[in-house]
Write an enzyme that holds these catalytic residues in place. Structure first.
Site, PDB file in Angstrom:
ATOM      1  N   ARG A  41      13.886   2.423  -0.166  1.00 55.28           N
ATOM      2  CA  ARG A  41      12.704   3.350  -0.713  1.00 55.28           C
ATOM      3  C   ARG A  41      13.292   4.310   0.836  1.00 55.28           C
ATOM      4  O   ARG A  41      13.019   3.889   1.906  1.00 55.28           O
ATOM      5  CB  ARG A  41      11.667   2.193   0.132  1.00 55.28           C
ATOM      6  CG  ARG A  41      11.541   1.526  -1.248  1.00 55.28           C
ATOM      7  CD  ARG A  41      10.096   0.456  -0.793  1.00 55.28           C
ATOM      8  NE  ARG A  41      10.097  -0.802   0.189  1.00 55.28           N
ATOM      9  CZ  ARG A  41       9.258  -0.910   0.664  1.00 55.28           C
ATOM     10  NH1 ARG A  41       8.122  -1.026   0.331  1.00 55.28           N
ATOM     11  NH2 ARG A  41      10.103  -1.773   1.485  1.00 55.28           N
ATOM     12  N   ASN A  53       2.745   2.462  14.409  1.00 50.71           N
ATOM     13  CA  ASN A  53       3.890   2.843  13.192  1.00 50.71           C
ATOM     14  C   ASN A  53       4.260   4.107  13.805  1.00 50.71           C
ATOM     15  O   ASN A  53       5.508   4.759  13.787  1.00 50.71           O
ATOM     16  CB  ASN A  53       3.992   2.609  12.270  1.00 50.71           C
ATOM     17  CG  ASN A  53       4.694   1.406  11.456  1.00 50.71           C
ATOM     18  OD1 ASN A  53       4.922   0.801  12.283  1.00 50.71           O
ATOM     19  ND2 ASN A  53       4.241   1.314   9.746  1.00 50.71           N
ATOM     20  N   ARG A  58      10.076  -6.684  11.667  1.00 52.14           N
ATOM     21  CA  ARG A  58      11.131  -5.728  10.898  1.00 52.14           C
ATOM     22  C   ARG A  58      11.575  -6.070   9.826  1.00 52.14           C
ATOM     23  O   ARG A  58      12.457  -7.614   9.860  1.00 52.14           O
ATOM     24  CB  ARG A  58      11.675  -5.873  11.866  1.00 52.14           C
ATOM     25  CG  ARG A  58      11.419  -4.268  13.834  1.00 52.14           C
ATOM     26  CD  ARG A  58      11.599  -4.317  14.195  1.00 52.14           C
ATOM     27  NE  ARG A  58      11.750  -5.664  15.183  1.00 52.14           N
ATOM     28  CZ  ARG A  58      12.443  -6.035  15.603  1.00 52.14           C
ATOM     29  NH1 ARG A  58      12.888  -5.382  17.035  1.00 52.14           N
ATOM     30  NH2 ARG A  58      12.914  -6.990  16.377  1.00 52.14           N
ATOM     31  N   THR A  89       1.146  -1.182  -0.275  1.00 54.17           N
ATOM     32  CA  THR A  89       0.109  -0.147   0.160  1.00 54.17           C
ATOM     33  C   THR A  89       0.871   1.518  -0.652  1.00 54.17           C
ATOM     34  O   THR A  89       1.040   1.384   1.006  1.00 54.17           O
ATOM     35  CB  THR A  89      -0.783  -0.462   1.248  1.00 54.17           C
ATOM     36  OG1 THR A  89      -0.168  -0.009   2.569  1.00 54.17           O
ATOM     37  CG2 THR A  89      -1.876  -0.886   0.853  1.00 54.17           C
ATOM     38  N   PHE A 142      14.285   2.334  20.181  1.00 55.40           N
ATOM     39  CA  PHE A 142      13.614   3.437  19.286  1.00 55.40           C
ATOM     40  C   PHE A 142      14.208   5.140  19.965  1.00 55.40           C
ATOM     41  O   PHE A 142      12.840   5.818  19.836  1.00 55.40           O
ATOM     42  CB  PHE A 142      12.454   2.892  18.702  1.00 55.40           C
ATOM     43  CG  PHE A 142      11.953   2.470  17.911  1.00 55.40           C
ATOM     44  CD1 PHE A 142      12.822   0.926  17.923  1.00 55.40           C
ATOM     45  CD2 PHE A 142      11.280   3.029  16.628  1.00 55.40           C
ATOM     46  CE1 PHE A 142      12.270   0.508  16.574  1.00 55.40           C
ATOM     47  CE2 PHE A 142      11.544   1.642  15.481  1.00 55.40           C
ATOM     48  CZ  PHE A 142      11.933   0.939  15.707  1.00 55.40           C
ATOM     49  N   CYS A 164       8.073   2.325   5.466  1.00 56.25           N
ATOM     50  CA  CYS A 164       7.092   1.986   6.330  1.00 56.25           C
ATOM     51  C   CYS A 164       6.622   2.915   7.274  1.00 56.25           C
ATOM     52  O   CYS A 164       5.194   4.113   7.044  1.00 56.25           O
ATOM     53  CB  CYS A 164       6.566   0.923   6.801  1.00 56.25           C
ATOM     54  SG  CYS A 164       7.519  -1.276   5.764  1.00 56.25           S
TER      55      CYS A 164
HETATM   56  C1  UGA Z   1       9.030  -0.540  10.986  1.00 55.96           C
HETATM   57  C2  UGA Z   1       8.306  -1.337  11.969  1.00 55.96           C
HETATM   58  O1  UGA Z   1       9.048  -1.114  13.254  1.00 55.96           O
HETATM   59  C3  UGA Z   1       7.295  -2.412  11.516  1.00 55.96           C
HETATM   60  O2  UGA Z   1       7.295  -2.907  13.243  1.00 55.96           O
HETATM   61  C4  UGA Z   1       6.479  -2.545  11.107  1.00 55.96           C
HETATM   62  O3  UGA Z   1       6.122  -4.458  10.995  1.00 55.96           O
HETATM   63  C5  UGA Z   1       7.174  -2.367   9.862  1.00 55.96           C
HETATM   64  O4  UGA Z   1       7.873  -1.242   9.921  1.00 55.96           O
HETATM   65  C6  UGA Z   1       6.147  -2.218   9.032  1.00 55.96           C
HETATM   66  O5  UGA Z   1       5.224  -1.814   8.354  1.00 55.96           O
HETATM   67  O6  UGA Z   1       5.632  -2.940   7.768  1.00 55.96           O
HETATM   68  P1  UGA Z   1      11.235  -1.388   9.786  1.00 55.96           P
HETATM   69  O7  UGA Z   1      10.679  -0.639   8.866  1.00 55.96           O
HETATM   70  O8  UGA Z   1      11.925  -2.474   9.282  1.00 55.96           O
HETATM   71  O9  UGA Z   1       9.747  -1.784  10.507  1.00 55.96           O
HETATM   72  O10 UGA Z   1      12.120  -0.868  10.232  1.00 55.96           O
HETATM   73  P2  UGA Z   1      12.110  -0.124  12.055  1.00 55.96           P
HETATM   74  O11 UGA Z   1      12.957  -1.054  12.742  1.00 55.96           O
HETATM   75  O12 UGA Z   1      10.697   0.614  12.483  1.00 55.96           O
HETATM   76  O13 UGA Z   1      13.393   1.149  11.603  1.00 55.96           O
HETATM   77  C7  UGA Z   1      12.711   2.228  10.843  1.00 55.96           C
HETATM   78  C8  UGA Z   1      14.111   3.320  10.338  1.00 55.96           C
HETATM   79  O14 UGA Z   1      14.177   4.290  11.294  1.00 55.96           O
HETATM   80  C9  UGA Z   1      15.237   3.343  10.219  1.00 55.96           C
HETATM   81  O15 UGA Z   1      15.366   3.934   9.462  1.00 55.96           O
HETATM   82  C10 UGA Z   1      16.045   3.285  11.244  1.00 55.96           C
HETATM   83  O16 UGA Z   1      17.207   3.452  10.750  1.00 55.96           O
HETATM   84  C11 UGA Z   1      15.286   4.205  12.089  1.00 55.96           C
HETATM   85  N1  UGA Z   1      15.484   4.194  13.568  1.00 55.96           N
HETATM   86  C12 UGA Z   1      14.974   3.286  14.433  1.00 55.96           C
HETATM   87  C13 UGA Z   1      16.076   5.227  13.536  1.00 55.96           C
HETATM   88  O17 UGA Z   1      16.781   6.586  13.373  1.00 55.96           O
HETATM   89  N2  UGA Z   1      16.332   5.599  15.406  1.00 55.96           N
HETATM   90  C14 UGA Z   1      16.009   4.521  16.459  1.00 55.96           C
HETATM   91  O18 UGA Z   1      16.107   4.450  17.177  1.00 55.96           O
HETATM   92  C15 UGA Z   1      15.488   3.302  15.523  1.00 55.96           C
END
Ligand code: UGA
Length: 438
Positions: free
Chosen positions: A331, A210, A153, A86, A251, A262
């Site tokens: 992405r 999210n 994730r 989506t 986080f 996402c």
């Molecule tokens: C995220 C959610 O964490 C999942 O629970 C969810 O299922 C998924 O989206 C989805 O909707 O499918 P994801 O996108 O794989 O998962 O990655 P994350 O671990 O959430 O990280 C997202 C971004 O945040 C990354 O760019 C990461 O570098 C950044 N981040 C994460 C930070 O800048 N600081 C943090 O403390 C944690």
């Protein structure tokens, strides 16, 4: 059980393999011939640790098969999972639900009346009601549709699927709940919480989760902005507030912010949906969450310019280009946007990344690529750490310092050992910190 998994992107491919690992007979559906052929051959079309081995394993057992469209085989499934994307609509913040709708319409003529359809895609609240209506019109019977959001994730996708924190199901009838429960039985037997909710709540749980995660990251990045002008240190601040269990230390990593397929599009889609429902102001704060996040990218570009002066012709090395480590997903990657902006302004950008260089060649062939870390930083005027791959944290600052033109590094993820890099002669600049360089 026999299950079908419709759409084999990150979510679908992982879910299909996980279902086969749980012992179900799985048929995966994917219209993209390139992806389909790769999966049939046991090759994942993306990088995800451990998933390729698991795919080979389940292919060998014959528990999983892949096909382009529905036939008698997929029609005999007891449970169909809709896992299509989506994405953000072009020219709008809203989520594009056309793939979900198309998947439901294509499935409907093949549905058995007792089969259950479980939506896993992240959708705007209200989508399931619409899908249920459309499928019921096509089939002539009340379709058992439920919503079963996925929280995996990238980087830990298989582990998250097989050992999730919770399983959430929103359903209109008990039969749907029972069939879904049976599919997850081996996971539920481990004591995993199973939450049965109404359908709109199940749809909302995913976007709310999210949105909360994105808010947490932007909160600490907002603190970083304050820290940068007040001599404070956002990394220590995160640690100190994180000891409070009500806040928690996860986080709260400050840096160049969130990206990926996402978090960014989900908060935008959530704002757009809330606006449609007449409650836009309830989640208007997400605009700030988005803006704070994007300002971190501006900050790195500004820091690079203040270090390099005129960036034209200057060599910049970007360490890591994926939106997070253990993934080749580009992405909405913060590192990629920073690299693109510096390159557009005339810098000679070279990218190093352990797994994403071929994805980068397809997406942004204009950027330089180098697979060897030392070669990547050779003659660099500035090094930027954009993704916290382990090999950058473990890199030897002496070895890298010996080949660069100028020992200056911007740590975009706050993972480098500042003292070690400084003692190897580097000037270390980090986001949210006021580091004194000799
Ligand atoms: C995220 C959610 O964490 C999942 O629970 C969810 O299922 C998924 O989206 C989805 O909707 O499918 P994801 O996108 O794989 O998962 O990655 P994350 O671990 O959430 O990280 C997202 C971004 O945040 C990354 O760019 C990461 O570098 C950044 N981040 C994460 C930070 O800048 N600081 C943090 O403390 C944690």
């Amino acid at each position: 059980m026999k299950v079908s998994v419709i759409g084999l992107g990150y979510l679908g491919a992982t879910h299909a393999v996980a279902m086969a690992e749980l012992g179900h007979e799985v048929v995966g559906l994917e219209p993209d011939p390139k992806k389909l052929e790769a999966l049939k051959a046991g090759v994942l079309p993306f990088h995800e640790p451990g998933l390729d081995e698991a795919l080979s394993r389940v292919l060998k057992t014959g528990k999983i098969t892949f096909q382009a469209e529905h036939n008698h085989h997929s029609a005999s499934a007891d449970l169909h999972f809709i896992c299509v994307g989506t994405p953000q609509r072009s020219g709008s913040d809203a989520a594009d639900t056309s793939y979900v709708m198309a998947a439901a319409k294509a499935l409907a003529p093949h549905l058995r009346p007792d089969a259950v359809v479980a939506g896993k895609s992240t959708v705007p609240v209200g989508t399931a009601t619409e899908l249920q209506k459309v499928m019921t019109e096509i089939t002539g019977f009340d379709v058992n549709l439920a919503w079963n959001p996925e929280f995996l994730r990238e980087g830990t996708a298989l582990e998250d699927s097989l050992r999730p924190d919770r399983i959430v199901v929103g359903a209109w009838n008990e039969h749907s709940v029972e069939v879904i429960k049976a599919a997850y039985a081996p996971i539920l037997n481990l004591g995993t919480p199973f939450l049965v909710l109404d359908v709109p709540t199940a749809e909302l749980v995913k976007v709310a989760a999210n949105a909360f995660l994105a808010t947490k990251i932007s909160f600490i990045n907002a603190m970083a902005e304050v820290a940068e002008v007040s001599g404070a240190d956002a990394v220590s601040l995160a640690k100190a507030i994180g000891y409070d269990e009500r806040i928690g230390n996860k986080f709260l990593r400050t840096g160049i912010g969130f990206g990926g397929g996402c978090l960014p599009k989900d908060i935008r889609g959530f704002m757009a949906r809330a606006e449609e429902l007449g409650v836009g102001s309830a989640v208007e704060f997400l605009k700030d969450v988005d803006a704070i996040n994007l300002r971190r990218r501006d900050k790195v570009v500004a820091l690079a310019k203040s270090e390099l002066g005129d960036v034209r012709g200057k060599r910049v090395t970007m360490l890591g280009i994926s939106f997070k480590p253990d993934s080749d997903d580009l992405r909405d990657s913060p590192a990629l946007e920073i690299a693109q902006r510096l390159s557009r302004e005339g810098a000679e950008v070279t990218v190093h990344d352990p797994v994403s260089l071929s994805a980068l060649a397809e997406k942004e062939p204009a950027l330089g690529r180098e697979a060897d870390l030392v070669e990547a930083v050779r003659e660099a005027d500035l090094v930027i750490l954009g993704t916290e791959w382990k090999q950058y944290k473990d890199a030897d600052p002496h070895a890298l310092g010996a080949v660069v033109a100028n020992k200056t590094v911007i740590d975009g993820r706050n993972v480098l050992d500042v003292a070690a890099w400084q003692s190897a002669g580097w000037k270390v600049i980090a986001l949210g910190r006021s580091i004194q360089n000799g």
